[in-house]
Design a protein around this motif. Structure first.
Motif, PDB file in Angstrom:
ATOM      1  N   GLY A  42      88.747 -39.054  -9.951  1.00 30.36           N
ATOM      2  CA  GLY A  42      89.912 -38.838  -9.121  1.00 30.36           C
ATOM      3  C   GLY A  42      89.721 -37.869  -7.971  1.00 30.36           C
ATOM      4  N   LYS A  43      88.499 -37.402  -7.773  1.00 32.54           N
ATOM      5  CA  LYS A  43      88.228 -36.428  -6.711  1.00 32.54           C
ATOM      6  C   LYS A  43      87.177 -36.960  -5.740  1.00 32.54           C
ATOM      7  CE  LYS A  43      89.463 -32.277  -9.296  1.00 32.54           C
ATOM      8  NZ  LYS A  43      89.030 -30.899  -9.660  1.00 32.54           N
ATOM      9  N   GLN A  44      87.129 -36.342  -4.576  1.00 32.97           N
ATOM     10  CA  GLN A  44      86.128 -36.723  -3.597  1.00 32.97           C
ATOM     11  C   GLN A  44      84.763 -36.152  -3.963  1.00 32.97           C
ATOM     12  OE1 GLN A  44      87.679 -35.446   0.247  1.00 32.97           O
ATOM     13  NE2 GLN A  44      88.545 -37.476   0.602  1.00 32.97           N
ATOM     14  N   ARG A  45      83.729 -36.808  -3.468  1.00 38.82           N
ATOM     15  CA  ARG A  45      82.380 -36.306  -3.669  1.00 38.82           C
ATOM     16  C   ARG A  45      82.225 -34.996  -2.900  1.00 38.82           C
ATOM     17  NH1 ARG A  45      77.405 -40.478  -3.272  1.00 38.82           N
ATOM     18  NH2 ARG A  45      78.910 -41.533  -4.628  1.00 38.82           N
ATOM     19  N   TYR A  93      76.719 -36.590 -10.988  1.00 39.64           N
ATOM     20  CA  TYR A  93      75.912 -35.843 -10.036  1.00 39.64           C
ATOM     21  C   TYR A  93      74.962 -36.794  -9.311  1.00 39.64           C
ATOM     22  CZ  TYR A  93      77.679 -31.420 -11.789  1.00 39.64           C
ATOM     23  OH  TYR A  93      78.503 -30.363 -12.106  1.00 39.64           O
ATOM     24  N   TYR A  94      74.976 -36.691  -7.989  1.00 38.29           N
ATOM     25  CA  TYR A  94      74.165 -37.560  -7.152  1.00 38.29           C
ATOM     26  C   TYR A  94      73.138 -36.754  -6.372  1.00 38.29           C
ATOM     27  CZ  TYR A  94      77.897 -41.008  -7.873  1.00 38.29           C
ATOM     28  OH  TYR A  94      78.802 -41.883  -8.414  1.00 38.29           O
ATOM     29  N   CYS A  95      71.957 -37.284  -6.292  1.00 32.71           N
ATOM     30  CA  CYS A  95      70.893 -36.711  -5.480  1.00 32.71           C
ATOM     31  C   CYS A  95      70.938 -37.350  -4.093  1.00 32.71           C
ATOM     32  CB  CYS A  95      69.557 -36.997  -6.165  1.00 32.71           C
ATOM     33  SG  CYS A  95      68.116 -36.408  -5.296  1.00 32.71           S
ATOM     34  N   ASN A  96      70.628 -36.567  -3.095  1.00 28.64           N
ATOM     35  CA  ASN A  96      70.633 -37.040  -1.706  1.00 28.64           C
ATOM     36  C   ASN A  96      69.420 -36.484  -0.988  1.00 28.64           C
ATOM     37  OD1 ASN A  96      71.447 -36.068   1.263  1.00 28.64           O
ATOM     38  ND2 ASN A  96      72.494 -37.985   0.841  1.00 28.64           N
ATOM     39  N   ALA A  97      68.821 -37.295  -0.119  1.00 23.99           N
ATOM     40  CA  ALA A  97      67.648 -36.822   0.612  1.00 23.99           C
ATOM     41  C   ALA A  97      67.584 -37.459   1.998  1.00 23.99           C
ATOM     42  CB  ALA A  97      66.373 -37.141  -0.158  1.00 23.99           C
ATOM     43  N   GLU A  98      67.094 -36.677   2.947  1.00 18.84           N
ATOM     44  CA  GLU A  98      66.796 -37.214   4.271  1.00 18.84           C
ATOM     45  C   GLU A  98      65.291 -37.445   4.326  1.00 18.84           C
ATOM     46  OE1 GLU A  98      68.528 -35.841   8.253  1.00 18.84           O
ATOM     47  OE2 GLU A  98      66.454 -35.131   8.345  1.00 18.84           O
ATOM     48  N   VAL A  99      64.899 -38.699   4.444  1.00 13.46           N
ATOM     49  CA  VAL A  99      63.495 -39.071   4.292  1.00 13.46           C
ATOM     50  C   VAL A  99      62.929 -39.568   5.608  1.00 13.46           C
ATOM     51  CG1 VAL A  99      61.873 -40.559   3.081  1.00 13.46           C
ATOM     52  CG2 VAL A  99      63.890 -39.683   1.882  1.00 13.46           C
TER      53      VAL A  99
END
Length: 122
Positions: A42-45, A93-99
């Motif tokens: 119910g919440k934003q990332r 929980y999400y991982c994020n990367a700039e590749v």
């Protein structure tokens, strides 16, 4: 292409600890910033913590002093050590990367992992 694979989520009691890992694979020349986000029902990332290629971290106020982000550039992996977990830390929980892609000149992309569920019980 590039994939991010997270691991380490699970069920833990309040006050407990967990360590999340996220490994990147694929046509990687270099990874710039890496980060962990989370999304509760119910919440934003929201951003939890980020880390530059040089290892400079930043944290959301809600996790400062409890979570530690780190990375191993040789393994293209980012970690999130979580201690003193609270019920309100429950989220995917999400991982994020700039590749930066290989070979040179191809460009860069932003990549997300599939998410790992962290559940903190009272």
């Amino acid at each position: 292409q590039v994939q991010l694979v997270e691991s380490g989520g699970g069920l833990v009691q309040a006050g407990g600890s967990l360590r999340l890992s996220c490994a990147a694979s694929g046509n990687i020349r270099r990874i710039n910033a890496m980060a962990w986000y989370r999304q509760a029902p119910g919440k934003q990332r929201e951003l939890v913590a980020g880390i530059s290629n040089g290892g400079n971290p930043n944290y959301a106020d809600s996790v400062k002093g409890r979570f530690t982000i780190s990375r191993d550039n040789a393994k293209n992996t980012v970690y999130l050590q979580m201690i003193s977990l609270k019920v309100e830390d429950t989220a995917v929980y999400y991982c994020n990367a700039e590749v930066i892609l290989a070979p040179p000149g191809v460009g860069y992309i932003e990549v997300w992992g599939q998410g790992t569920l962290v559940t903190v019980s009272s």
